[in-house]
Design a protein around this motif. Structure first.
Motif, PDB file in Angstrom:
ATOM      1  N   THR A  44      -5.012  -2.028   5.455  1.00 55.66           N
ATOM      2  CA  THR A  44      -4.684  -0.671   4.988  1.00 55.66           C
ATOM      3  C   THR A  44      -3.174  -0.505   4.868  1.00 55.66           C
ATOM      4  O   THR A  44      -2.684   0.100   3.900  1.00 55.66           O
ATOM      5  CB  THR A  44      -5.289   0.384   5.941  1.00 55.66           C
ATOM      6  OG1 THR A  44      -6.718   0.248   5.900  1.00 55.66           O
ATOM      7  CG2 THR A  44      -4.912   1.799   5.539  1.00 55.66           C
ATOM      8  N   GLN A  89      -9.892   4.539   2.484  1.00 51.66           N
ATOM      9  CA  GLN A  89     -10.908   4.099   3.449  1.00 51.66           C
ATOM     10  C   GLN A  89     -11.743   5.301   3.930  1.00 51.66           C
ATOM     11  O   GLN A  89     -12.931   5.191   4.135  1.00 51.66           O
ATOM     12  CB  GLN A  89     -10.199   3.416   4.624  1.00 51.66           C
ATOM     13  CG  GLN A  89     -11.128   2.698   5.573  1.00 51.66           C
ATOM     14  CD  GLN A  89     -10.398   1.719   6.487  1.00 51.66           C
ATOM     15  OE1 GLN A  89      -9.177   1.668   6.534  1.00 51.66           O
ATOM     16  NE2 GLN A  89     -11.164   0.932   7.210  1.00 51.66           N
ATOM     17  N   ASP A 163      -9.856   0.452  -0.568  1.00 53.54           N
ATOM     18  CA  ASP A 163      -9.815   0.074   0.843  1.00 53.54           C
ATOM     19  C   ASP A 163     -11.222   0.195   1.429  1.00 53.54           C
ATOM     20  O   ASP A 163     -11.744   1.306   1.553  1.00 53.54           O
ATOM     21  CB  ASP A 163      -8.824   0.999   1.570  1.00 53.54           C
ATOM     22  CG  ASP A 163      -8.430   0.464   2.932  1.00 53.54           C
ATOM     23  OD1 ASP A 163      -9.012  -0.546   3.375  1.00 53.54           O
ATOM     24  OD2 ASP A 163      -7.532   1.070   3.548  1.00 53.54           O
TER      25      ASP A 163
HETATM   26 MG   LIG Z   1      -8.055  -0.336   7.210  1.00 55.81          MG
END
Ligand SMILES: [Mg+2]
Ligand SMILES: Nc1ncnc2c1ncn2[C@@H]1O[C@H](COP(=O)(O)OP(=O)(O)OP(=O)(O)O)[C@@H](O)[C@H]1O
Length: 223
Positions: A44, A89, A163
């Motif tokens: 990330t 994410q 992500d």
């Molecule tokens: Mg991550």
């Protein structure tokens, strides 16, 4: 082969944590790239840097040949809007808005005309056409994920950074999203980079980058 992403010696430290310790990668346009790594390996952090959301402590990042951290802020905002699509994410959708209002949010911000044909194509390809007027907070994780993917693609970016785009999906929907990325990649000459901890997902990619403790441990092409 055109280079779309090039990072050189990118480092990012959070106090004691060495999140990225000198990441140098080269990504070719129109490839499907998987950045594979365990939780905490720096995926990330790397994606946020590629999207200009956080600045590296050291190193450079070029997207389509332009050093994004040397651009003026206004220039970068416009560059990012037209070149990069990001799937977070944790989605970062507006939960009180409908699916379609979320998807069109990046378009509305610019007061541009909506490409209705493209919107419909995305909704159908992502199997969310029937959900377009549903309020996001009433949706399942997988449905939200697909809405977030549509939002990332609405401005027809060259580079899509996703992500953990299959992190919340069952195997059927994982397969669907991976197939969709491969199809959209061909249809719109996209470059798709996904972060994943799942080797089964990563092995579908043309280019595999393995991150371990903030370092590139493997970097291989499989065409
Ligand atoms: Mg991550
Ligand atoms: N804002 C922050 N402040 C302090 N440490 C951070 C911050 N963001 C990330 N880290 C740390 O940096 C390291 C890399 O985190 P990152 O989120 O990039 O990993 P990841 O590979 O995406 O993990 P996951 O698979 O769990 O999403 C981790 O040790 C994490 O705790």
């Amino acid at each position: 082969m055109r280079t779309i992403v090039k990072t050189e010696n990118v480092k990012k430290f959070y106090e004691q944590t060495k999140a990225l310790q000198g990441v140098s990668i080269t990504v070719h346009a129109n490839d499907f790239i998987a950045v594979l790594g365990k939780s905490g390996s720096g995926k990330t952090t790397l994606f946020h840097i590629l999207d200009g959301l956080i600045q590296p402590d050291e190193g450079s990042v070029c997207i389509t040949g332009k050093d994004i951290f040397r651009m003026k802020k206004r220039e970068f905002i416009e560059f990012r809007r037209t070149h990069i699509g990001y799937v977070f994410q944790d989605f970062k959708l507006i939960s009180e808005f409908s699916a379609v209002d979320n998807i069109l949010f990046p378009v509305d911000l610019d007061h541009e005309k909506v490409d209705e044909f493209y919107l419909e194509l995305l909704l159908k390809e992502l199997d969310i056409y029937h959900l377009k007027d549903r309020i996001v907070k009433t949706m399942s994780g997988g449905e939200k994920q697909r809405v977030a993917i549509a939002r990332a693609l609405i401005n027809k970016p060259e580079l899509v950074l996703a992500d953990e785009p299959t992190g919340n999906l069952d195997s059927y929907n994982t397969e669907m999203v991976l197939n969709l990325f491969v199809r959209l990649k061909k249809m719109f000459s996209l470059t798709v980079m996904i972060a994943t901890h799942d080797y089964a997902v990563a092995k579908r990619a043309d280019h595999l980058i393995v991150l371990q403790d903030g370092k590139v441990q493997r970097d291989v092409y499989d065409k």
